[in-house]
Design a protein around this motif. Structure first.
Motif, mmCIF file in Angstrom:
data_model
loop_
_atom_site.group_PDB
_atom_site.id
_atom_site.type_symbol
_atom_site.label_atom_id
_atom_site.label_comp_id
_atom_site.label_asym_id
_atom_site.label_seq_id
_atom_site.Cartn_x
_atom_site.Cartn_y
_atom_site.Cartn_z
ATOM 1 N N ILE A 33 4.397 -12.724 2.919
ATOM 2 C CA ILE A 33 4.492 -11.344 2.445
ATOM 3 C C ILE A 33 3.840 -11.225 1.067
ATOM 4 N N SER A 34 4.052 -12.230 0.217
ATOM 5 C CA SER A 34 3.472 -12.207 -1.131
ATOM 6 C C SER A 34 1.948 -12.227 -1.093
ATOM 7 N N ALA A 35 1.375 -12.959 -0.156
ATOM 8 C CA ALA A 35 -0.084 -13.020 -0.056
ATOM 9 C C ALA A 35 -0.664 -11.637 0.215
ATOM 10 N N GLY A 36 -0.023 -10.878 1.116
ATOM 11 C CA GLY A 36 -0.475 -9.512 1.381
ATOM 12 C C GLY A 36 -0.213 -8.581 0.219
ATOM 13 N N LEU A 37 0.914 -8.775 -0.439
ATOM 14 C CA LEU A 37 1.274 -7.964 -1.601
ATOM 15 C C LEU A 37 0.233 -8.123 -2.716
ATOM 16 N N ILE A 38 -0.128 -9.350 -3.016
ATOM 17 C CA ILE A 38 -1.101 -9.621 -4.076
ATOM 18 C C ILE A 38 -2.458 -8.992 -3.751
ATOM 19 N N ARG A 39 -2.881 -9.120 -2.494
ATOM 20 C CA ARG A 39 -4.181 -8.554 -2.097
ATOM 21 C C ARG A 39 -4.186 -7.044 -2.296
ATOM 22 N N LEU B 4 -2.312 -5.219 -4.368
ATOM 23 C CA LEU B 4 -2.297 -4.895 -5.799
ATOM 24 C C LEU B 4 -3.663 -5.109 -6.430
ATOM 25 N N ARG B 5 -4.287 -6.218 -6.105
ATOM 26 C CA ARG B 5 -5.599 -6.519 -6.676
ATOM 27 C C ARG B 5 -6.654 -5.516 -6.196
ATOM 28 N N GLN B 6 -6.509 -5.088 -4.957
ATOM 29 C CA GLN B 6 -7.439 -4.120 -4.381
ATOM 30 C C GLN B 6 -7.402 -2.801 -5.147
ATOM 31 N N GLU B 7 -6.226 -2.478 -5.667
ATOM 32 C CA GLU B 7 -6.053 -1.246 -6.452
ATOM 33 C C GLU B 7 -6.180 -1.507 -7.956
ATOM 34 N N ASN B 8 -6.732 -2.679 -8.297
ATOM 35 C CA ASN B 8 -7.043 -3.046 -9.685
ATOM 36 C C ASN B 8 -5.820 -3.208 -10.583
ATOM 37 N N TYR B 9 -4.679 -3.552 -9.985
ATOM 38 C CA TYR B 9 -3.518 -3.900 -10.797
ATOM 39 C C TYR B 9 -3.735 -5.294 -11.371
ATOM 40 N N VAL C 243 0.842 -1.203 0.000
ATOM 41 C CA VAL C 243 0.000 0.000 0.000
ATOM 42 C C VAL C 243 0.873 1.247 0.000
ATOM 43 N N ARG C 244 1.944 1.236 0.808
ATOM 44 C CA ARG C 244 2.865 2.379 0.840
ATOM 45 C C ARG C 244 3.535 2.560 -0.519
ATOM 46 N N LEU C 245 3.885 1.447 -1.158
ATOM 47 C CA LEU C 245 4.502 1.526 -2.485
ATOM 48 C C LEU C 245 3.538 2.122 -3.507
ATOM 49 N N ASP D 274 0.084 -5.432 -15.668
ATOM 50 C CA ASP D 274 0.505 -4.132 -15.127
ATOM 51 C C ASP D 274 1.819 -4.228 -14.356
ATOM 52 N N ILE D 275 2.035 -5.347 -13.704
ATOM 53 C CA ILE D 275 3.236 -5.518 -12.890
ATOM 54 C C ILE D 275 3.501 -7.009 -12.711
ATOM 55 N N SER D 276 4.763 -7.399 -12.788
ATOM 56 C CA SER D 276 5.155 -8.791 -12.569
ATOM 57 C C SER D 276 5.518 -8.990 -11.093
#
Length: 330
Positions: free
Chosen positions: A240-246, A248-253, A221-223, A258-260
């Protein structure tokens, strides 16, 4: 009534020694005889007398495992795989999540044959131990053999993989606030690889300040809310990846359009995430196998194993990475 080897021998029509050899999987007993004796033992409800066996063999056939936490997914998967490997080796496992010294004292009382120590304890490692021990994680000066899973090599492979897909703005998200050698090695490996390609910048590394799902989520989210826009992210762990994916998806990435995203922890569970993640690291099955096989050899002959064994990381490709300018199906 307690069933003994004598009872099994009487029913099977063989000698006591033949029954004993069959139950211990000796090659001196014909396979068909061995199978018949094992079948009879199961039908009669025979249970080995481990105390008596230890008096004869001087072995308990038990390995202790000292682990700091089962809350995170990857360590839990590794514990399961270690237990499976120990079972294949005719040993049993006792798991302790108590402090190091408490666990070692308990295992000494239980007379286990050897102990696997998770490498978060390396800073507290005793100079000697009354039990054969093995550690896992990072090569470091210890009195015991180490299975080094080569974190820096894994990060070099991850950066190289993304670089060859055309990515130059690659971020790393991991826990930088800990003295855990594993996390330190991952960040150092990422930084070294990025510098080798001449694309490193300080703001490419983001600190999650923890190893949990929420830590990964908040760091992402900070990123997202910062000016920095990487084309790819390397995550330090499954959780960490599980939170990262959530986040990104929440912001419609859209991943990977859009990002690898590429994650450390080469475990099968990566395929079951919201987006199946390409992952890097020594495969968890190989780590477990190396740990158990090395310790069982070390128990029998301390001079038979090297001080350090370094495993080779591999990349398992799934659907979370794409070349720059190459759209994928949505």
């Amino acid at each position: 009534m307690t069933i003994t080897i004598k009872d099994l021998a009487l029913v099977a029509g063989v000698s006591y020694s033949t029954v004993s050899k069959a139950l211990n999987d000796s090659s001196l007993v014909k396979p068909e005889t061995k199978d018949r004796i094992i079948k009879i033992a199961k039908e009669m409800g025979y249970e080995p007398n481990y105390a008596a066996q230890r008096l004869v063999s001087k072995e308990s056939k038990v390995i202790g495992l000292i682990w700091p936490t089962l809350e995170r997914v990857a360590p839990s998967v590794l514990v399961t795989k270690i237990n499976e490997e120990i079972s294949k080796s005719s040993y049993s496992m006792i798991l302790s999540v108590n402090p190091l010294q408490t666990s070692l004292e308990m295992f000494k009382r239980f007379q286990v044959d050897g102990v696997i120590i998770f490498n978060e304890y390396l800073n507290d490692m005793p100079a000697t131990s009354p039990l054969p021990c093995l550690t896992y994680g990072v090569k470091k000066d210890t009195p015991f053999p180490v299975i080094d899973v080569n974190y820096q090599g894994a990060m070099n492979d991850a950066v190289t993989y993304l670089y060859e897909l055309g990515h130059r703005d690659i971020a790393f998200i991991g826990d930088l606030t800990t003295d855990d050698e594993r996390q330190i090695e991952k960040a150092a490996g990422f930084k070294k690889a990025m510098k080798n390609f001449g694309i490193y910048q300080e703001d490419h590394i983001l600190d999650t300040k923890g190893l949990g799902w929420y830590d990964g989520y908040m760091a992402t989210v900070r990123l997202i809310n910062s000016p920095y826009r990487p084309t790819a992210i390397i995550s330090a762990s499954y959780d960490i990846s599980a939170g990262l994916i959530r986040a990104l998806r929440q912001e419609n990435y859209m991943i990977p359009n859009d990002i690898s995203v590429l994650s450390y922890d080469n475990i099968p569970q990566m395929a079951n995430m919201e987006i199946p993640l390409t992952s890097v690291g020594a495969p968890v099955e190989e780590i477990a196998q190396a740990m158990v096989q090395t310790l069982t050899r070390y128990i029998k002959d301390p001079d038979s194993v090297p001080a350090v064994q370094t495993l080779t990381p591999v990349i398992t490709e799934r659907s979370s990475c794409a070349a720059i300018g190459t759209p994928t199906e949505k």
